[in-house]
Motif scaffolding. Structure first.
Motif, short mmCIF file in Angstrom:
data_model
loop_
_atom_site.label_atom_id
_atom_site.label_comp_id
_atom_site.label_asym_id
_atom_site.label_seq_id
_atom_site.Cartn_x
_atom_site.Cartn_y
_atom_site.Cartn_z
N THR A 193 0.81 -1.22 0.00
CA THR A 193 0.00 0.00 0.00
C THR A 193 0.84 1.26 0.00
N ARG A 194 2.15 1.15 0.16
CA ARG A 194 3.02 2.31 0.16
C ARG A 194 4.20 2.06 -0.76
N PRO A 195 4.93 3.11 -1.19
CA PRO A 195 6.11 2.92 -2.04
C PRO A 195 7.17 2.09 -1.31
N THR A 196 7.88 1.30 -2.06
CA THR A 196 8.89 0.41 -1.48
C THR A 196 10.13 1.20 -1.09
N VAL A 197 10.62 0.97 0.12
CA VAL A 197 11.88 1.56 0.57
C VAL A 197 13.02 0.75 -0.01
N PRO A 198 13.92 1.35 -0.83
CA PRO A 198 15.00 0.56 -1.45
C PRO A 198 15.99 0.05 -0.40
N LEU A 199 16.16 -1.27 -0.35
CA LEU A 199 17.10 -1.90 0.56
C LEU A 199 17.91 -2.93 -0.24
N PRO A 200 19.21 -3.09 0.08
CA PRO A 200 20.00 -4.11 -0.62
C PRO A 200 19.52 -5.50 -0.28
N SER A 201 19.60 -6.40 -1.23
CA SER A 201 19.17 -7.78 -1.05
C SER A 201 20.25 -8.72 -1.54
N SER A 202 20.51 -9.78 -0.76
CA SER A 202 21.51 -10.77 -1.17
C SER A 202 20.97 -11.76 -2.17
N ARG A 203 19.62 -11.85 -2.30
CA ARG A 203 18.97 -12.77 -3.24
C ARG A 203 19.29 -14.24 -2.95
N HIS A 204 19.69 -14.53 -1.73
CA HIS A 204 20.01 -15.91 -1.36
C HIS A 204 19.00 -16.48 -0.36
N GLY A 205 18.05 -15.66 0.12
CA GLY A 205 17.14 -16.13 1.15
C GLY A 205 16.29 -17.30 0.72
N LEU A 206 15.54 -17.12 -0.36
CA LEU A 206 14.67 -18.20 -0.82
C LEU A 206 15.47 -19.39 -1.32
N LEU A 207 16.64 -19.13 -1.91
CA LEU A 207 17.47 -20.25 -2.37
C LEU A 207 17.96 -21.09 -1.19
N GLY A 208 18.33 -20.41 -0.11
CA GLY A 208 18.75 -21.14 1.08
C GLY A 208 17.61 -21.94 1.68
N LEU A 209 16.40 -21.34 1.69
CA LEU A 209 15.25 -22.07 2.20
C LEU A 209 14.90 -23.26 1.30
N HIS A 210 15.07 -23.09 0.01
CA HIS A 210 14.83 -24.20 -0.91
C HIS A 210 15.81 -25.35 -0.62
N GLN A 211 17.05 -25.02 -0.31
CA GLN A 211 18.03 -26.04 0.05
C GLN A 211 17.63 -26.75 1.34
N ARG A 212 17.16 -25.98 2.32
CA ARG A 212 16.70 -26.59 3.57
C ARG A 212 15.59 -27.60 3.31
N ALA A 213 14.59 -27.17 2.50
CA ALA A 213 13.46 -28.05 2.21
C ALA A 213 13.91 -29.31 1.47
N ALA A 214 14.83 -29.14 0.50
CA ALA A 214 15.29 -30.30 -0.27
C ALA A 214 16.05 -31.28 0.60
N LEU A 215 16.82 -30.79 1.57
CA LEU A 215 17.55 -31.68 2.46
C LEU A 215 16.61 -32.51 3.33
N LEU A 216 15.40 -32.00 3.57
CA LEU A 216 14.42 -32.73 4.37
C LEU A 216 13.43 -33.51 3.51
N GLY A 217 13.65 -33.53 2.20
CA GLY A 217 12.76 -34.24 1.30
C GLY A 217 11.50 -33.48 0.95
N GLY A 218 11.45 -32.19 1.21
CA GLY A 218 10.28 -31.38 0.93
C GLY A 218 10.49 -30.43 -0.23
N THR A 219 9.55 -29.51 -0.39
CA THR A 219 9.61 -28.53 -1.49
C THR A 219 9.24 -27.16 -0.96
N LEU A 220 9.70 -26.15 -1.66
CA LEU A 220 9.36 -24.76 -1.37
C LEU A 220 9.04 -24.07 -2.68
N THR A 221 7.85 -23.49 -2.77
CA THR A 221 7.43 -22.77 -3.98
C THR A 221 7.00 -21.36 -3.61
#
Length: 356
Positions: free
Chosen positions: A311-339
């Motif tokens: 609902t408001r303009p986005t405040v620009p913040l730096p992002s490592s772009r590794h968060g979801l990838l790391g979570l995807h790795q966690r899920a895969a190690l446990l035999g699950g999925t993340l979408t």
């Protein structure tokens, strides 16, 4: 020094037998063979052939035995070594100027042959022993080097896994807290009318953004070392989800339905997924609300984090772009999925599914 000493011993051997005679051509032949021992390491076969006159004219002598030992320690052709040993033994028992028909075939000849063959065979076997010993030493050195290299690789693998896990924990925990500070400082900077408070909030936000950028760089460096699961303590559990949602800095609700008992890795994966999803909502969708739901479905646990449109303009913040990838790795190690998918109303939905 060793070669000079062997030449001196061989020369004394020849002199001790022929010192009372004049220097004839056969003595010169034997002398050439003795001094050729200086080159025995470079041309062992040629030096051995040059010492044959010494064995022929003197019988058992030091020079040909030294030459045969050197040849045996350097050659890998067993047939050549056997032939040279036989030739040396024959030269030492063959009387000078005697034909084959004149050789008496009796016990004395057999004894002479045995006495001649014994030192020749001893020199050959001793040379082969030295050669095998050098080969075993070289092989042992290679095995030791390979084992050290393997140990180094194993150590580097462990370190790379630790670096990857440290990067994941740093991103999930530290970045979460710093980004919350940045958002709160930005909100205070916009809402307050006090100039001093506005300046302080701006400084806090600026430093938070810089810290996030440094964290992003550190995470990239750490992730370059590898990835893998490593246990770190203390670890979050589902009991801390309520506090996480309440302190997320956005309007969020939590619904936890009936579910089976989960292990620590699964609880940690759920916690980190919720944490990262709420952080992304706070960073990239200002003013949006979120709903976290945990349910037991189809023999597994499903965690859904749904956010509304910003609902408001986005405040620009730096992002490592590794968060979801790391979570995807966690899920895969446990035999699950993340979408993660966009919703029709402009929000996002992250879905984590873990088998029970």
């Amino acid at each position: 020094m060793t070669d000079v000493l062997l030449v001196a011993v061989s020369a004394f051997d020849v002199w001790f037998v022929y010192w009372w005679l004049e220097a004839t051509w056969d003595v010169w032949f034997m002398g050439a063979g003795v001094f050729a021992l200086l080159l025995r390491r470079r041309w062992p076969l040629a030096v051995f052939l040059l010492t044959m006159p010494t064995a022929y004219f003197m019988g058992p002598a030091a020079a040909p035995l030294v030459a045969l030992f050197t040849l045996a320690s350097r050659t890998h052709r067993r047939w050549l070594l056997a032939a040279c040993t036989a030739v040396l033994a024959l030269c030492m028992i063959w009387p000078v100027g005697t034909g084959i028909a004149d050789l008496p075939v009796d016990s004395w000849l057999l004894a002479d042959a045995a006495y001649a063959l014994a030192p020749a065979a001893a020199a050959a076997f001793l040379g082969q022993f030295v050669q095998i010993r050098h080969q075993l030493s070289a092989r042992l050195a290679e095995i030791t080097e390979a084992r050290e290299h393997e140990q180094l690789m194993a150590t580097q693998k462990v370190l790379s896994e630790e670096r990857a896990q440290l990067a994941r924990e740093m991103h999930d925990v530290v970045s979460h807290q710093v980004s919350l500070i940045a958002v709160r400082a930005g909100a205070l900077q916009v809402s307050t009318a006090d100039a001093e408070a506005k300046e302080a909030a701006g400084t806090i936000r600026k430093l938070s953004v810089r810290t996030l950028d440094e964290l992003r760089h550190m995470v990239n460096v750490l992730r370059a070392g590898g990835s893998g699961p490593t246990e770190l303590a203390p670890q979050p559990t589902l009991a801390q989800l309520a506090d996480l949602v309440a302190g997320s800095g956005i309007e969020a609700t939590l619904r936890i339905g009936p579910h089976p008992e989960l292990g620590p890795p699964a609880e940690r994966a759920i916690y980190r997924t919720v944490q990262e999803s709420l952080t992304n909502v706070r960073k990239h969708a200002p003013g949006a609300s979120a709903e976290v739901a945990i349910a037991h479905e189809s023999g597994g646990v499903t965690v859904t984090i749904t956010s509304t449109a910003p609902t408001r303009p986005t405040v620009p913040l730096p992002s490592s772009r590794h968060g979801l990838l790391g979570l995807h790795q966690r899920a895969a190690l446990l035999g699950g999925t993340l979408t993660w998918t966009a919703t029709p109303d402009g929000g996002w939905r992250n879905t984590l599914t873990l088998p029970v």
